[in-house]
Structures are given as structure tokens and as C-alpha cells.
Design a protein around this motif. Structure first.
Motif, short mmCIF file in Angstrom:
data_model
loop_
_atom_site.label_atom_id
_atom_site.label_comp_id
_atom_site.label_asym_id
_atom_site.label_seq_id
_atom_site.Cartn_x
_atom_site.Cartn_y
_atom_site.Cartn_z
N TYR A 1 0.81 -1.22 0.00
CA TYR A 1 0.00 0.00 0.00
C TYR A 1 0.85 1.28 0.00
O TYR A 1 0.36 2.36 0.29
CB TYR A 1 -0.97 -0.02 1.18
N THR A 2 2.13 1.12 -0.32
CA THR A 2 3.02 2.27 -0.49
C THR A 2 3.54 2.27 -1.92
O THR A 2 4.33 1.40 -2.29
CB THR A 2 4.20 2.20 0.52
N ASP A 3 3.05 3.20 -2.71
CA ASP A 3 3.45 3.24 -4.12
C ASP A 3 4.84 3.86 -4.29
O ASP A 3 5.58 3.49 -5.19
CB ASP A 3 2.42 4.02 -4.94
N GLU A 4 5.15 4.81 -3.43
CA GLU A 4 6.50 5.37 -3.39
C GLU A 4 6.70 5.96 -2.00
O GLU A 4 5.76 6.35 -1.33
CB GLU A 4 6.71 6.43 -4.46
N GLY A 5 7.96 5.96 -1.55
CA GLY A 5 8.25 6.48 -0.22
C GLY A 5 9.02 5.49 0.62
O GLY A 5 9.95 4.84 0.13
N ARG A 6 8.57 5.32 1.87
CA ARG A 6 9.36 4.53 2.83
C ARG A 6 8.47 3.57 3.61
O ARG A 6 7.30 3.84 3.86
CB ARG A 6 10.04 5.44 3.84
N VAL A 7 9.12 2.48 4.02
CA VAL A 7 8.57 1.58 5.04
C VAL A 7 9.67 1.44 6.08
O VAL A 7 10.76 0.97 5.77
CB VAL A 7 8.18 0.21 4.46
N ASP A 8 9.40 1.90 7.29
CA ASP A 8 10.38 1.83 8.39
C ASP A 8 9.88 0.84 9.42
O ASP A 8 8.72 0.91 9.86
CB ASP A 8 10.58 3.21 9.02
N VAL A 9 10.77 -0.08 9.79
CA VAL A 9 10.42 -1.11 10.77
C VAL A 9 11.31 -0.93 11.99
O VAL A 9 12.54 -0.88 11.86
CB VAL A 9 10.61 -2.52 10.17
N TYR A 10 10.69 -0.82 13.15
CA TYR A 10 11.40 -0.53 14.39
C TYR A 10 11.28 -1.71 15.35
O TYR A 10 10.18 -2.20 15.60
CB TYR A 10 10.81 0.71 15.08
#
Length: 196
Positions: free
Chosen positions: A114-123
């Protein structure tokens, strides 16, 4: 069948004449086989009676999360989405590692889908794992239904069946973990799993 896949791909990888492209494909087959084993384990746990405890062990949370982040990054090679792991090392949990793998896998892949462009940050934090994306986000109505089986915020997207978050919630409930979602349309979503 998964054992056959694993053994056959091991034998193929041992062939020194395999091209780099074939090697990458074989590694993807092995990774997919391991993922399927984890999903099968999780379904078996959900199918068993509540008083039948699965095998629990101490395991490294960061190691499992890193594996899932690396898998997602491999699948995103042709999209303008960056996936990154943040957090601390040596976070241990007493539980079934494959269940956490299925939970984190679903959350990270949802974020990527569901992210076409940008970031996925996992903490990775002392008592939780958070997955934050800059994707399409969800309305309050979609957020209220997100854990329903077969519900999809955007049914026209090709990925997913609408079962992932439902499975995540059931698995978390089974082990006393809490899963929450916060989201804003156009701003992204954050999923958090808290271990108690």
C-alpha cells in the motif's frame, strides 16, 4: 512437498555452473519455502485447541524482523519504495518464532503493498515491533474494518486476499500480544505489535 522443494533447490544451488540469475531465483525459491513453512506452522497453531501449547523457545526478535525486511527489499527492486530496519539488537522473546515471522511478514508486506513510493520503516524496541509506511493510509471507516477477514481497503489492488490482518490479530491474541493500527488517508499507516 516443501521438503522436496528445499532439497531440490539446495542441490541446484550446489551446481557451480548456475548463472547469477539462476542463483537469485533459487534463493527466492528457498526463501518462499521457508515462508510457507512458517505460514503452515501458524495455521496449525490456530487450528489446535487453546489448551494445546505450541513449542515455545527464546529467540532473537531482531533476527526475524531483519529477515522479513530483507525479503521485502528484494521484492521491491523495481519500485521507488525504501524499506529500512531500525532499532536495538538482542531483543529476545519467549514464544514461537515462526508465529512472529508470519505476523511481521504480513505487516511489512501490507506496508509495501500500500506504499506506491516512499518509505517503510520497521522498528524493533524492547517490548514491541512497529511498521510505519508513507503509503495511501486508511480512512476511519477502513481502519475500523481492517482486521475483518477478507476486507481490503482498496480491492482493486492486485496484491492480497484480505486475510493477512485477520490472521495477525488471531495469532497475537493467541499469545497475549496486542496489535494496533493508526492511519491517516494519504499519510500512511503504523502497525504495532506489543509483547506482554
Amino acid at each position: 512437498p516443501l521438503t522436496v522443494i528445499r532439497v531440490a533447490s539446495d542441490m541446484a544451488l550446489a551446481d557451480e555452473t548456475a548463472s547469477p540469475r539462476q542463483q537469485r531465483s533459487l534463493h527466492r525459491i528457498q526463501r518462499a519455502g521457508r515462508d510457507m513453512e512458517a505460514v503452515i506452522d501458524a495455521f496449525l497453531i490456530l487450528a489446535r485447541e487453546a489448551d494445546v501449547e505450541p513449542q515455545l523457545e527464546m529467540f532473537d526478535v531482531t533476527e526475524i524482523v531483519r529477515y522479513e525486511v530483507d525479503t521485502a527489499a528484494e521484492l521491491l527492486t523495481d519500485r521507488p519504495v525504501h524499506v529500512e530496519l531500525h532499532g536495538i539488537e538482542g531483543v529476545e522473546l519467549h514464544g514461537p518464532p515462526r508465529v512472529l515471522q508470519v505476523v511481521v511478514s504480513n505487516l511489512v508486506r501490507n506496508a509495501c503493498n500500500y506504499t506506491d513510493e516512499g518509505r517503510v520503516d520497521v522498528y524493533v524496541e524492547h517490548d514491541r515491533v512497529r511498521v510505519r509506511d508513507t503509503g495511501i493510509g486508511m480512512s476511519a471507516q477502513a481502519l475500523a474494518r481492517a482486521f475483518e477477514p477478507f476486507y481490503r481497503a482498496e480491492p482493486e489492488r492486485p496484491q492480497g486476499t484480505g486475510l493477512g490482518l485477520s490472521i495477525v490479530r488471531r495469532l497475537c491474541k493467541r499469545f497475549g500480544w496486542t496489535v494496533t493500527l493508526t492511519s491517516e488517508p494519504g499519510q500512511g499507516t503504523e502497525a504495532t505489535v506489543i509483547f506482554r
